[in-house]
Design a protein around this motif. Structure first.
Motif, mmCIF file in Angstrom:
data_model
loop_
_atom_site.group_PDB
_atom_site.id
_atom_site.type_symbol
_atom_site.label_atom_id
_atom_site.label_comp_id
_atom_site.label_asym_id
_atom_site.label_seq_id
_atom_site.Cartn_x
_atom_site.Cartn_y
_atom_site.Cartn_z
ATOM 1 N N GLY A 151 -4.692 -8.266 -0.599
ATOM 2 C CA GLY A 151 -3.443 -7.537 -0.366
ATOM 3 C C GLY A 151 -2.609 -7.461 -1.619
ATOM 4 N N ALA A 204 4.076 -9.758 -2.061
ATOM 5 C CA ALA A 204 3.566 -11.136 -2.163
ATOM 6 C C ALA A 204 2.276 -11.166 -2.981
ATOM 7 N N ILE A 236 -7.530 -7.554 -4.098
ATOM 8 C CA ILE A 236 -8.127 -6.521 -3.241
ATOM 9 C C ILE A 236 -6.989 -5.746 -2.573
ATOM 10 N N SER A 272 15.129 -6.340 -1.128
ATOM 11 C CA SER A 272 16.236 -7.229 -0.751
ATOM 12 C C SER A 272 15.767 -8.674 -0.863
ATOM 13 N N SER A 280 -11.088 -2.273 1.386
ATOM 14 C CA SER A 280 -10.545 -2.982 2.555
ATOM 15 C C SER A 280 -11.268 -4.298 2.753
ATOM 16 N N LEU A 281 -10.497 -5.325 2.961
ATOM 17 C CA LEU A 281 -11.066 -6.614 3.357
ATOM 18 C C LEU A 281 -11.558 -6.468 4.788
ATOM 19 N N THR A 334 -1.988 -10.089 3.064
ATOM 20 C CA THR A 334 -2.220 -8.787 3.707
ATOM 21 C C THR A 334 -1.073 -8.379 4.635
ATOM 22 N N GLY A 335 -0.048 -9.177 4.738
ATOM 23 C CA GLY A 335 1.040 -8.853 5.664
ATOM 24 C C GLY A 335 0.659 -9.172 7.104
HETATM 25 C C1 LIG Z 1 11.089 -0.214 8.276
HETATM 26 C C2 LIG Z 1 11.186 -1.428 7.421
HETATM 27 C C3 LIG Z 1 12.350 -1.653 6.732
HETATM 28 C C4 LIG Z 1 12.441 -2.740 5.897
HETATM 29 N N1 LIG Z 1 13.573 -2.903 5.156
HETATM 30 C C5 LIG Z 1 13.546 -3.765 4.130
HETATM 31 C C6 LIG Z 1 14.587 -3.768 3.170
HETATM 32 O O1 LIG Z 1 15.561 -3.023 3.261
HETATM 33 N N2 LIG Z 1 14.471 -4.614 2.124
HETATM 34 C C7 LIG Z 1 13.394 -5.439 1.978
HETATM 35 O O2 LIG Z 1 13.318 -6.138 0.977
HETATM 36 N N3 LIG Z 1 12.435 -5.494 2.895
HETATM 37 C C8 LIG Z 1 12.463 -4.668 3.951
HETATM 38 N N4 LIG Z 1 11.452 -4.671 4.862
HETATM 39 C C9 LIG Z 1 10.438 -5.754 4.848
HETATM 40 C C10 LIG Z 1 9.404 -5.690 3.753
HETATM 41 O O3 LIG Z 1 9.169 -4.385 3.296
HETATM 42 C C11 LIG Z 1 8.056 -6.312 4.152
HETATM 43 O O4 LIG Z 1 8.217 -7.359 5.060
HETATM 44 C C12 LIG Z 1 7.373 -6.836 2.893
HETATM 45 O O5 LIG Z 1 6.954 -5.737 2.119
HETATM 46 C C13 LIG Z 1 6.192 -7.728 3.214
HETATM 47 O O6 LIG Z 1 5.500 -8.015 2.028
HETATM 48 P P1 LIG Z 1 4.007 -8.542 2.074
HETATM 49 O O7 LIG Z 1 3.539 -8.584 0.668
HETATM 50 O O8 LIG Z 1 3.941 -9.760 2.895
HETATM 51 O O9 LIG Z 1 3.213 -7.431 2.904
HETATM 52 P P2 LIG Z 1 3.071 -5.843 2.679
HETATM 53 O O10 LIG Z 1 4.232 -5.276 1.956
HETATM 54 O O11 LIG Z 1 2.754 -5.307 4.028
HETATM 55 O O12 LIG Z 1 1.786 -5.737 1.743
HETATM 56 C C14 LIG Z 1 0.510 -6.036 2.234
HETATM 57 C C15 LIG Z 1 -0.516 -5.361 1.343
HETATM 58 O O13 LIG Z 1 -1.831 -5.723 1.762
HETATM 59 C C16 LIG Z 1 -2.640 -4.561 1.898
HETATM 60 N N5 LIG Z 1 -3.604 -4.825 2.966
HETATM 61 C C17 LIG Z 1 -3.341 -5.126 4.247
HETATM 62 N N6 LIG Z 1 -4.476 -5.349 4.930
HETATM 63 C C18 LIG Z 1 -5.489 -5.173 4.048
HETATM 64 C C19 LIG Z 1 -6.912 -5.255 4.151
HETATM 65 N N7 LIG Z 1 -7.502 -5.583 5.307
HETATM 66 N N8 LIG Z 1 -7.639 -5.001 3.051
HETATM 67 C C20 LIG Z 1 -7.056 -4.669 1.875
HETATM 68 N N9 LIG Z 1 -5.711 -4.577 1.722
HETATM 69 C C21 LIG Z 1 -4.942 -4.838 2.792
HETATM 70 C C22 LIG Z 1 -1.666 -3.460 2.257
HETATM 71 O O14 LIG Z 1 -2.192 -2.187 1.936
HETATM 72 C C23 LIG Z 1 -0.444 -3.847 1.420
HETATM 73 O O15 LIG Z 1 -0.484 -3.303 0.125
HETATM 74 C C24 LIG Z 1 11.346 -3.634 5.763
HETATM 75 C C25 LIG Z 1 10.177 -3.402 6.472
HETATM 76 C C26 LIG Z 1 10.088 -2.316 7.295
HETATM 77 C C27 LIG Z 1 8.818 -2.068 8.026
#
Ligand SMILES: Cc1cc2nc3c(=O)[nH]c(=O)nc-3n(C[C@H](O)[C@H](O)[C@H](O)COP(=O)(O)OP(=O)(O)OC[C@H]3O[C@@H](n4cnc5c(N)ncnc54)[C@H](O)[C@@H]3O)c2cc1C
Length: 467
Positions: free
Chosen positions: A53, A57, A75, A94, A157-158, A191-192
């Motif tokens: 991901g 993060a 990945i 944020s 994709s994982l 991957t969130g």
């Molecule tokens: C509508 C909305 C509004 C928001 N508002 C704000 C805001 O105002 N300010 C703020 O800071 N945050 C906000 N957030 C929260 C924030 O955007 C997310 O919680 C944050 O981006 C999570 O980061 P992450 O790295 O954990 O996951 P993600 O940002 O979801 O990144 C996960 C990555 O992993 C990849 N991935 C997933 N599964 C696979 C797989 N199987 N194989 C390969 N790649 C994969 C995805 O493509 C993605 O690039 C908001 C979220 C939403 C939905």
């Protein structure tokens, strides 16, 4: 030797056809396979650390681990980094500061400064919210990842992992080369949705009532009068002017709905700067869906795509500032606020989080208020933090899995705590901690549960992390 391969959904079929072996059940949507699958998914690379991901993060975790000397792969299923920022048009980033004081530092802050120097970021004080240009974000993240010497596997994709007892040996990816595998010492799940942890069998947080915060499909509107008083007042989120949601538009839309207008449930709305005159990123649509269920998520996206055009029409008709507006671009996918989270060695609770409880293994911070969106209707619950929050390392690891670290939205937290720590600056901070922890595991030749946490914290502080 107990070697198992966990695969997601239909990909199991592809591998099984190529490498027939013994199949046994491992829960809904997962298949576990024993046999020789090396031909089906040839090894594309051996790494110390594999990050799954490339969101806030993940890409920060990859840079952090590589800068600590590890050979790192990342990945990502899209062709760019940034996760929700760039694939979901979620803005701003944020929040880097609490009560005017920055609490998140190190690589995340370096990223913001570099993006700012490229003309792609604008920091709003005192909250440290960061407006950004979506395309420059992708470029800046890509540069920093490549400069750190990380191997990138984009459009990949994982889809599975090979397990030896509770140890992940390889992850299986699918891309235009077909199926490939990457071996690694430590695997970071960023991957969130906690895809890797789930495939590996890490227990997940229970969700007995099935409630999830709604998803929102964000989009860029152009042709907007961004010089108008309304937009200048509501397009920025410094916190200096009270609520960031656009109250006049909200009230009018609610009134229209009450009078019977064909308008779906909505949130906000929030109009977010994309740093270009005439354009805003809009967060208004709302749909309850489980992002880990393909059909549910797809159906939801289709409905929300319709809703985007309904809201655009309502904006055009009712607000002079939007009279000439048009949908310039819809995010590659709907944004996900909540899905799987691991059941880690510690689960961060909202009470701990709001009170700013400092753990012995605190590795990262959070500054955003708890922001819980109702799954139905237009409601939202906000709870202010008493002080900047802490995230413990023990919420990023699970008891029985010696080489998996989780970072970002899928860490071990209750629903309310998640409603704050999911924001991007916090996720970047967790990514940084995960990357450094992974490098420490390899240096100390220890499982993720056994590393010297004081040394980890020392490393982080030396990198500029504010604990
Ligand atoms: C509508 C909305 C509004 C928001 N508002 C704000 C805001 O105002 N300010 C703020 O800071 N945050 C906000 N957030 C929260 C924030 O955007 C997310 O919680 C944050 O981006 C999570 O980061 P992450 O790295 O954990 O996951 P993600 O940002 O979801 O990144 C996960 C990555 O992993 C990849 N991935 C997933 N599964 C696979 C797989 N199987 N194989 C390969 N790649 C994969 C995805 O493509 C993605 O690039 C908001 C979220 C939403 C939905």
């Amino acid at each position: 030797m107990d070697r198992r391969l966990f695969l997601k959904g239909s990909a199991a079929g592809a591998i099984l056809a190529l490498a027939p072996g013994k199949l046994y059940s491992a829960g809904p949507g997962r298949a576990s396979f024993s046999g020789d699958f090396s031909k089906a998914a040839p090894l594309a690379g051996r790494y110390h650390v594999v990050v799954c991901g490339g969101g806030p993060a993940g890409f920060i975790a990859a840079i952090a681990a590589a800068r600590k000397g590890a050979k790192v792969a990342i990945i990502e299923r899209y062709g760019f980094f940034g996760g929700m920022a760039t694939m979901g048009y979620v803005a701003p980033i944020s929040e880097f500061a609490f009560a005017g004081e920055r609490v998140i530092g190190g690589i995340p802050w370096e990223f913001v400064q570099r993006l700012e120097a490229m003309g792609g970021a604008y920091v709003e004080w005192p909250k440290g919210n960061v407006d950004f240009d979506i395309e420059l974000y992708k470029l800046c993240a890509q540069r920093m990842v490549l400069e750190a010497g990380v191997d990138i596997y984009m459009h990949s994709s994982l889809i599975g992992c090979e397990m030896e007892h509770d140890i992940v040996r390889r992850v299986i990816i699918e891309n235009k080369n077909g199926l490939e595998s990457l071996s690694g010492g430590i695997f970071i799940d960023a991957t969130g949705d906690g895809d890797l942890a789930w495939m590996a069998g890490v227990p997940m947080q229970p969700n007995p009532d099935g409630e999830l915060q709604p998803s929102s499909f964000c989009f860029v509107l152009s042709g907007v009068d961004t010089d108008s008083a309304l937009l200048r007042r509501y397009m920025y989120h410094s916190g200096k002017k009270g609520s960031s949601q656009c109250t006049p538009v909200r009230e009018k839309l609610l009134e229209l709905k009450q009078k019977g207008a064909d308008l779906p449930d909505f949130g906000g709305p929030w109009f977010n700067s994309v740093m270009h005159k005439g354009s805003v990123a809009v967060n208004i649509t709302r749909g309850a869906a489980d992002s880990t269920d393909n059909r549910d998520f797809t159906g939801n996206e289709c409905r929300l795509r319709e809703d985007i055009f309904k809201f655009t029409d309502a904006l055009r008709r009712n607000f002079p500032e939007f009279r000439e507006c048009y949908v310039a671009s819809i995010a590659p996918q709907a944004g996900i606020r909540e899905s799987r989270r691991i059941l880690g060695m510690h689960t961060v609770t909202a009470d701990e989080y709001v009170a700013g409880v400092k753990y012995p293994d605190s590795v990262s911070r959070g500054a955003h208020q708890i922001d819980m969106h109702a799954s139905k209707g237009s409601g939202q619950v906000l709870i202010k933090l008493q002080q900047a929050a802490y995230m413990p390392y023990s919420a990023m690891i699970a008891g029985d899995f010696p080489n998996i670290i989780v970072a970002g939205r899928c860490i071990s937290a209750d629903r309310k705590a998640l409603a704050s720590l999911r924001v991007q600056a916090s996720c970047m901070g967790m990514g940084q901690a995960a990357g450094v922890a992974a490098a420490r595991c390899l240096e100390e030749v220890r499982a993720v549960q056994d590393i010297d946490v004081d040394a980890l914290v020392d490393d982080l502080v030396k990198m500029g992390v504010i604990l």
